[in-house]
Enzyme design. Structure first.
Site, PDB file in Angstrom:
ATOM      1  NE  ARG A  12      -0.640  40.562 -41.200  1.00 12.26           N
ATOM      2  CZ  ARG A  12      -1.884  40.671 -40.762  1.00 12.26           C
ATOM      3  NH1 ARG A  12      -2.887  40.730 -41.619  1.00 12.26           N
ATOM      4  NH2 ARG A  12      -2.140  40.713 -39.458  1.00 12.26           N
ATOM      5  CG  HIS A  38      -5.863  36.571 -44.685  1.00 12.71           C
ATOM      6  ND1 HIS A  38      -7.010  37.261 -44.961  1.00 12.71           N
ATOM      7  CD2 HIS A  38      -5.921  36.296 -43.366  1.00 12.71           C
ATOM      8  CE1 HIS A  38      -7.723  37.399 -43.858  1.00 12.71           C
ATOM      9  NE2 HIS A  38      -7.085  36.819 -42.876  1.00 12.71           N
ATOM     10  CG  ASP A  60     -12.403  33.568 -37.890  1.00 12.50           C
ATOM     11  OD1 ASP A  60     -11.927  34.433 -37.132  1.00 12.50           O
ATOM     12  OD2 ASP A  60     -11.699  32.854 -38.656  1.00 12.50           O
ATOM     13  CD  GLU A  78      -8.128  33.820 -44.521  1.00 11.77           C
ATOM     14  OE1 GLU A  78      -7.276  33.413 -43.711  1.00 11.77           O
ATOM     15  OE2 GLU A  78      -9.158  34.436 -44.171  1.00 11.77           O
TER      16      GLU A  78
HETATM   17  O1  TA6 Z   1      -8.206  34.455 -41.384  1.00  8.74           O
HETATM   18  C1  TA6 Z   1      -9.155  34.799 -40.441  1.00  8.74           C
HETATM   19  C2  TA6 Z   1      -8.496  35.609 -39.341  1.00  8.74           C
HETATM   20  O2  TA6 Z   1      -7.552  34.837 -38.647  1.00  8.74           O
HETATM   21  C3  TA6 Z   1      -9.597  36.160 -38.464  1.00  8.74           C
HETATM   22  O3  TA6 Z   1      -9.598  35.517 -37.191  1.00  8.74           O
HETATM   23  C4  TA6 Z   1      -9.280  37.652 -38.381  1.00  8.74           C
HETATM   24  O4  TA6 Z   1      -8.387  37.896 -37.303  1.00  8.74           O
HETATM   25  C5  TA6 Z   1      -8.627  37.870 -39.753  1.00  8.74           C
HETATM   26  O5  TA6 Z   1      -7.794  36.733 -39.910  1.00  8.74           O
HETATM   27  C6  TA6 Z   1      -7.915  39.179 -39.942  1.00  8.74           C
HETATM   28  O6  TA6 Z   1      -6.747  39.218 -39.170  1.00  8.74           O
HETATM   29  P1  TA6 Z   1      -5.898  40.613 -39.164  1.00  8.74           P
HETATM   30  O7  TA6 Z   1      -4.721  40.330 -38.273  1.00  8.74           O
HETATM   31  O8  TA6 Z   1      -5.508  40.888 -40.573  1.00  8.74           O
HETATM   32  O9  TA6 Z   1      -6.852  41.637 -38.638  1.00  8.74           O
END
Ligand code: TA6
Length: 279
Positions: free
Chosen positions: A81, A145, A191, A254
């Protein structure tokens, strides 16, 4: 069709009945999806950074070669990403981008392709293909995601499709717990990594600006797991690329595989999600 999105190089995909999606070459990142009804369906933060310096907050980040910290990369959710992908093909209703990027921690030769399709029924399918281009097997974990735009997270629920699912609670040391219910509501930060989740998951967006709507997510068996996340107030405040009140406007569901996938030399792993909307 080439375009820009808030100054970032992007591709516009036009579907039937006026639906459209926009994805940036940075991260092959879907940053916008508008349905045939003209409604915005994914959420991208007003504070998102779009100059390529970091992952874009919102849309559909591609987590590869790892989800979260479940892999060798120091960068949460891996590097896919955060790199520029190459547009391979774009035509009515479809766009494909590819990357062979590696990192110090993940050097396996691969070709990873991401395809975004707008289908005639107004749904969107996104497909990730990971081909092992080397002579040795390699492993990875992954997730798409998706940040879904909702009218109000407090009036949104995720219908998992089955009671008794096991989830790993990221708010409690990733402890494994059993969800006695089949619905997730948002009254604070959530989460959770739901293991072996049903193939169809629904998001009921009661407060959507143009009347209640439901997202239907169909995930391929190669995405056995599903992550449900909302940062809520405190975490929203700590994210510089996310406005303090934007936690109300989104929920993440996700499609994921958080257990290692191993791809043999010359083989290709394929995972997809198809998202439709009903009113
Ligand atoms: O998918 C949930 C997660 O793993 C959360 O724990 C939070 O960290 C989110 O992803 C966003 O992650 P990022 O690295 O995009 O801030």
């Amino acid at each position: 069709m080439s375009t820009t999105y808030r100054g970032a190089r992007a591709i516009d995909v036009r579907g039937a009945e006026g639906s459209r999606a926009t994805l940036t070459e940075h991260g092959a990142h879907v940053v916008r999806w508008v349905g045939p009804d003209g409604d915005e369906r994914v959420f991208t933060s007003r504070a998102a950074v779009l100059d390529g310096a970091r992952a874009i907050r919102g849309g559909i980040p591609i987590c590869f070669p790892q989800f979260s910290d479940l892999g060798p990369c120091a960068t949460s959710h891996g590097f896919a990403r955060c790199v520029r992908w190459e547009t391979k093909e774009t035509r009515d209703g479809r766009c494909a981008m590819t990357t062979r990027a590696t990192s110090e921690e993940f050097k396996a030769p691969h070709e990873t392709t991401y395809e975004v399709e707008l289908l005639d029924d107004g749904s969107m399918r996104t497909t990730l293909r990971v081909r092992n281009a080397g002579a040795e097997a390699f492993g990875f974990t992954t997730a798409l995601h998706t940040y879904f735009r909702v009218g109000d997270a407090e009036r949104t629920r995720v219908e998992l499709g089955r009671r008794g699912l096991t989830y790993l609670d990221n708010l409690d040391g990733r402890r494994a717990k059993v969800d006695e219910g089949d619905t997730v509501v948002f009254e604070g930060e959530v989460d959770r990594i739901y293991k072996s989740a049903p193939g169809t998951i629904r998001i009921v967006d009661e407060a959507s600006s143009n009347g209640p709507r439901t997202f239907h997510i169909e995930k391929s068996e190669s995405f056995p797991d599903a992550v449900v996340w909302n940062p809520w107030i405190e975490k929203a405040r700590k994210m510089s690329d996310f406005d303090d009140d934007e936690y109300r406007e989104m929920v993440c569901v996700e499609v994921a595989c958080v257990d290692e996938i191993v791809v043999a030399p010359g083989s290709t792993w394929v995972g997809s999600q198809t998202i439709s909307v009903s009113k």
